[in-house]
Design a protein around this motif. Structure first.
Motif, PDB file in Angstrom:
ATOM      1  N   THR A 175       0.824  -1.211   0.000  1.00  0.00           N
ATOM      2  CA  THR A 175       0.000   0.000   0.000  1.00  0.00           C
ATOM      3  C   THR A 175       0.855   1.257   0.000  1.00  0.00           C
ATOM      4  O   THR A 175       0.602   2.194  -0.766  1.00  0.00           O
ATOM      5  CB  THR A 175      -0.950  -0.004   1.210  1.00  0.00           C
ATOM      6  N   GLU A 176       1.877   1.282   0.847  1.00  0.00           N
ATOM      7  CA  GLU A 176       2.743   2.467   0.911  1.00  0.00           C
ATOM      8  C   GLU A 176       3.535   2.648  -0.377  1.00  0.00           C
ATOM      9  O   GLU A 176       3.715   3.769  -0.846  1.00  0.00           O
ATOM     10  CB  GLU A 176       3.679   2.385   2.114  1.00  0.00           C
TER      11      GLU A 176
ATOM     12  N   ALA B 234       2.590   1.671  -3.326  1.00  0.00           N
ATOM     13  CA  ALA B 234       1.607   2.135  -4.324  1.00  0.00           C
ATOM     14  C   ALA B 234       1.359   3.634  -4.174  1.00  0.00           C
ATOM     15  O   ALA B 234       1.244   4.352  -5.176  1.00  0.00           O
ATOM     16  CB  ALA B 234       0.297   1.359  -4.182  1.00  0.00           C
ATOM     17  N   ARG B 235       1.301   4.111  -2.946  1.00  0.00           N
ATOM     18  CA  ARG B 235       1.120   5.557  -2.727  1.00  0.00           C
ATOM     19  C   ARG B 235       2.308   6.336  -3.285  1.00  0.00           C
ATOM     20  O   ARG B 235       2.133   7.376  -3.924  1.00  0.00           O
ATOM     21  CB  ARG B 235       0.960   5.852  -1.238  1.00  0.00           C
ATOM     22  N   PHE B 236       3.520   5.843  -3.028  1.00  0.00           N
ATOM     23  CA  PHE B 236       4.716   6.522  -3.536  1.00  0.00           C
ATOM     24  C   PHE B 236       4.673   6.611  -5.060  1.00  0.00           C
ATOM     25  O   PHE B 236       4.813   7.699  -5.637  1.00  0.00           O
ATOM     26  CB  PHE B 236       5.985   5.786  -3.077  1.00  0.00           C
TER      27      PHE B 236
ATOM     28  N   SER C 286       2.193   6.247  -7.127  1.00  0.00           N
ATOM     29  CA  SER C 286       1.068   7.061  -7.600  1.00  0.00           C
ATOM     30  C   SER C 286       1.449   8.532  -7.596  1.00  0.00           C
ATOM     31  O   SER C 286       1.173   9.266  -8.551  1.00  0.00           O
ATOM     32  CB  SER C 286      -0.169   6.840  -6.722  1.00  0.00           C
ATOM     33  N   ALA C 287       2.106   8.969  -6.522  1.00  0.00           N
ATOM     34  CA  ALA C 287       2.534  10.369  -6.451  1.00  0.00           C
ATOM     35  C   ALA C 287       3.604  10.663  -7.504  1.00  0.00           C
ATOM     36  O   ALA C 287       3.573  11.719  -8.142  1.00  0.00           O
ATOM     37  CB  ALA C 287       3.052  10.686  -5.046  1.00  0.00           C
TER      38      ALA C 287
ATOM     39  N   GLU D 232      -4.234   9.170  -5.475  1.00  0.00           N
ATOM     40  CA  GLU D 232      -3.781   8.347  -4.353  1.00  0.00           C
ATOM     41  C   GLU D 232      -4.646   7.093  -4.273  1.00  0.00           C
ATOM     42  O   GLU D 232      -5.867   7.170  -4.346  1.00  0.00           O
ATOM     43  CB  GLU D 232      -3.863   9.114  -3.038  1.00  0.00           C
ATOM     44  N   PRO D 233      -4.020   5.939  -4.128  1.00  0.00           N
ATOM     45  CA  PRO D 233      -4.804   4.694  -4.062  1.00  0.00           C
ATOM     46  C   PRO D 233      -5.742   4.694  -2.849  1.00  0.00           C
ATOM     47  O   PRO D 233      -5.357   5.140  -1.767  1.00  0.00           O
ATOM     48  CB  PRO D 233      -3.744   3.604  -3.911  1.00  0.00           C
ATOM     49  N   THR D 234      -6.933   4.195  -3.065  1.00  0.00           N
ATOM     50  CA  THR D 234      -7.916   4.125  -1.974  1.00  0.00           C
ATOM     51  C   THR D 234      -8.248   2.685  -1.622  1.00  0.00           C
ATOM     52  O   THR D 234      -9.164   2.441  -0.850  1.00  0.00           O
ATOM     53  CB  THR D 234      -9.212   4.865  -2.359  1.00  0.00           C
TER      54      THR D 234
ATOM     55  N   ALA E  87      -1.479  -4.317  -3.992  1.00  0.00           N
ATOM     56  CA  ALA E  87      -1.964  -2.951  -4.205  1.00  0.00           C
ATOM     57  C   ALA E  87      -1.598  -2.538  -5.619  1.00  0.00           C
ATOM     58  O   ALA E  87      -0.783  -3.190  -6.282  1.00  0.00           O
ATOM     59  CB  ALA E  87      -1.340  -1.994  -3.189  1.00  0.00           C
TER      60      ALA E  87
ATOM     61  N   ALA F 183      -1.035   1.073  -8.360  1.00  0.00           N
ATOM     62  CA  ALA F 183      -0.959   2.500  -8.648  1.00  0.00           C
ATOM     63  C   ALA F 183      -1.344   2.644 -10.120  1.00  0.00           C
ATOM     64  O   ALA F 183      -0.679   2.105 -11.002  1.00  0.00           O
ATOM     65  CB  ALA F 183       0.451   3.031  -8.402  1.00  0.00           C
TER      66      ALA F 183
END
Length: 143
Positions: free
Chosen positions: A16-17, A19-21, A23-24, A30-32, A56, A58
């Motif tokens: 998850t983390e 994927a957030r990186f 995505s940014a 931001e992934p939900t 996860a 992105a």
């Protein structure tokens, strides 16, 4: 028929983390998390919430854009990546050194680290590349 890349897949300690990186980095939303209907089907098939969280993505849902997929990896990494991504801040032109340095600073603020800067030539062409790592150590280059 020709092939295309379906996903760029990363093994991750924290999908998850990571994927957030990414995505940014890529300018994706931001992934939900997974769609609630998909989660219900996964649970109905016997999967636990922990197993569901082992993956996860992105992506911005645009088929023309690359999807990044993250899968939990619970083993020690024993060697360096044999493949890495080369990314650039523009899709219509080469970035200047100043633009690459500004993008490097943005990526560091997101959690990346800089390994080193490479300056060389391939024949008459200058190559300016910033080697980096994502928050989990995966290598990528900014060029």
């Amino acid at each position: 028929m020709t092939a295309r890349i379906a996903n760029v897949t990363f093994f991750a300690e924290n999908p998850t983390e990571l994927a957030r990186f990414w995505s940014a980095v890529m300018g994706y939303p931001e992934p939900t998390g997974w769609d609630p209907e998909d989660v219900a089907e996964l649970r109905a098939s016997g999967m636990t919430d922990e197993e569901i969280a082992d993956r996860a993505e992105a992506w911005d849902q645009n088929p023309a854009h690359q999807r990044f997929y993250f899968s939990r990896y619970r083993h020690e990494r024993r060697q360096r990546n044999r493949v890495h991504l080369d990314i650039t801040p523009f899709d219509d032109r080469r970035a200047s050194r100043e633009e690459l340095e500004a993008e490097r600073d943005r990526l560091i603020a997101l959690g990346a680290t800089e390994e080193k800067t490479l300056l060389g030539y391939w024949g008459p062409y200058e190559e300016f590349v910033i080697m980096m790592r994502d928050p989990e150590g995966n290598e990528f280059c900014l060029q």
